[in-house]
Design an enzyme around this catalytic site. Sequence first.
Site, PDB file in Angstrom:
ATOM      1  CE  LYS A  14      -2.156  -0.926   3.872  1.00 52.82           C
ATOM      2  NZ  LYS A  14      -1.610  -2.220   4.318  1.00 52.82           N
ATOM      3  NE  ARG A  89      -4.360  -0.951  10.060  1.00 52.18           N
ATOM      4  CZ  ARG A  89      -3.265  -0.461   9.472  1.00 52.18           C
ATOM      5  NH1 ARG A  89      -3.291   0.685   8.878  1.00 52.18           N
ATOM      6  NH2 ARG A  89      -2.162  -1.156   9.469  1.00 52.18           N
ATOM      7  NE  ARG A 128       7.154  -2.747   6.210  1.00 56.47           N
ATOM      8  CZ  ARG A 128       5.831  -2.593   6.115  1.00 56.47           C
ATOM      9  NH1 ARG A 128       5.312  -2.013   5.041  1.00 56.47           N
ATOM     10  NH2 ARG A 128       5.021  -3.025   7.061  1.00 56.47           N
ATOM     11  NE  ARG A 134       6.422  -0.471  10.382  1.00 54.62           N
ATOM     12  CZ  ARG A 134       5.328  -0.452   9.650  1.00 54.62           C
ATOM     13  NH1 ARG A 134       5.340   0.128   8.451  1.00 54.62           N
ATOM     14  NH2 ARG A 134       4.212  -0.995  10.089  1.00 54.62           N
ATOM     15  NE  ARG A 146       1.761  -5.023  11.334  1.00 53.72           N
ATOM     16  CZ  ARG A 146       2.838  -4.794  10.587  1.00 53.72           C
ATOM     17  NH1 ARG A 146       3.955  -5.446  10.803  1.00 53.72           N
ATOM     18  NH2 ARG A 146       2.794  -3.912   9.625  1.00 53.72           N
TER      19      ARG A 146
HETATM   20  P1  AMP Z   1       0.837   0.560   9.029  1.00 51.87           P
HETATM   21  O1  AMP Z   1       2.017   1.443   8.812  1.00 51.87           O
HETATM   22  O2  AMP Z   1      -0.350   0.995   8.213  1.00 51.87           O
HETATM   23  O3  AMP Z   1       1.180  -0.898   8.860  1.00 51.87           O
HETATM   24  O4  AMP Z   1       0.397   0.747  10.543  1.00 51.87           O
HETATM   25  C1  AMP Z   1       1.254   0.395  11.619  1.00 51.87           C
HETATM   26  C2  AMP Z   1       0.474   0.375  12.920  1.00 51.87           C
HETATM   27  O5  AMP Z   1      -0.078   1.675  13.174  1.00 51.87           O
HETATM   28  C3  AMP Z   1      -0.736  -0.550  12.940  1.00 51.87           C
HETATM   29  O6  AMP Z   1      -0.403  -1.892  13.263  1.00 51.87           O
HETATM   30  C4  AMP Z   1      -1.573   0.102  14.035  1.00 51.87           C
HETATM   31  O7  AMP Z   1      -1.057  -0.172  15.321  1.00 51.87           O
HETATM   32  C5  AMP Z   1      -1.369   1.585  13.752  1.00 51.87           C
HETATM   33  N1  AMP Z   1      -2.358   2.091  12.772  1.00 51.87           N
HETATM   34  C6  AMP Z   1      -2.103   2.549  11.508  1.00 51.87           C
HETATM   35  N2  AMP Z   1      -3.228   2.936  10.898  1.00 51.87           N
HETATM   36  C7  AMP Z   1      -4.232   2.716  11.787  1.00 51.87           C
HETATM   37  C8  AMP Z   1      -5.635   2.880  11.737  1.00 51.87           C
HETATM   38  N3  AMP Z   1      -6.263   3.366  10.647  1.00 51.87           N
HETATM   39  N4  AMP Z   1      -6.349   2.544  12.845  1.00 51.87           N
HETATM   40  C9  AMP Z   1      -5.758   2.076  13.959  1.00 51.87           C
HETATM   41  N5  AMP Z   1      -4.437   1.866  14.065  1.00 51.87           N
HETATM   42  C10 AMP Z   1      -3.658   2.195  12.997  1.00 51.87           C
END
Ligand code: AMP
Length: 191
Positions: A14, A89, A128, A134, A146
Amino acid sequence: MLNLLLFGPPGAGKGTQAIKIAEKFGLMHISTGDLLRAEVAAGTPLGISAKQLMDKGILVSDEIVIGMIDSKIEKNLSGKGFIFDGFPRTLPQAEALDKLLSDYEMPITITLALEVDEEELYKRISLRGKISGRVDDQDRNTFLKRMDVYNKETSPLKEYYKKTGVLVTLNGIGEIDEIFNSLSKEITAKL
Ligand code: AMP
């Protein structure tokens, strides 16, 4: 205005695709993950509490992410549109986004869902993790958590967007540019 949602499990590509799409179509890229990581890096109270959840692969509260999205949209209303990456989400987030966008009279143009199988996702995430450092990308159990959160909370949103007629599902395995071309074609068809 062009408003795109990019949807998919962790590691679906994404972020990579959203950056390319934002550039090609002149959109503002909004990644809730990036916004939260910026709060973590800045050491804000929000960042400190979010980090504990993010490192475990648990979602941050709807209220927090909706608030972040609201202020980003409000500050960028004069642009060509938005690409939302990693948001919504959950169902409350999707409903809040609908409400926000209808207040601003700008509907969702298209929801693009990238499909990638779990084995490939894990390969990408662990690679990654080595590069980005991360925490949530470095542990298999966190990856599984996740995935579980994605399957339970986020994946059902595909039905939500199917009902409103704006869901397009695409294969997310292949060369980055090949996937980008198929995404671009779908977007161009809506212009
Ligand atoms: P991502 O970079 O999109 O993989 O997000 C990393 C982490 O950030 C996720 O595992 C959540 O803990 C938090 N996070 C990101 N976007 C959201 C969202 N829309 N709602 C809730 N938590 C989020």
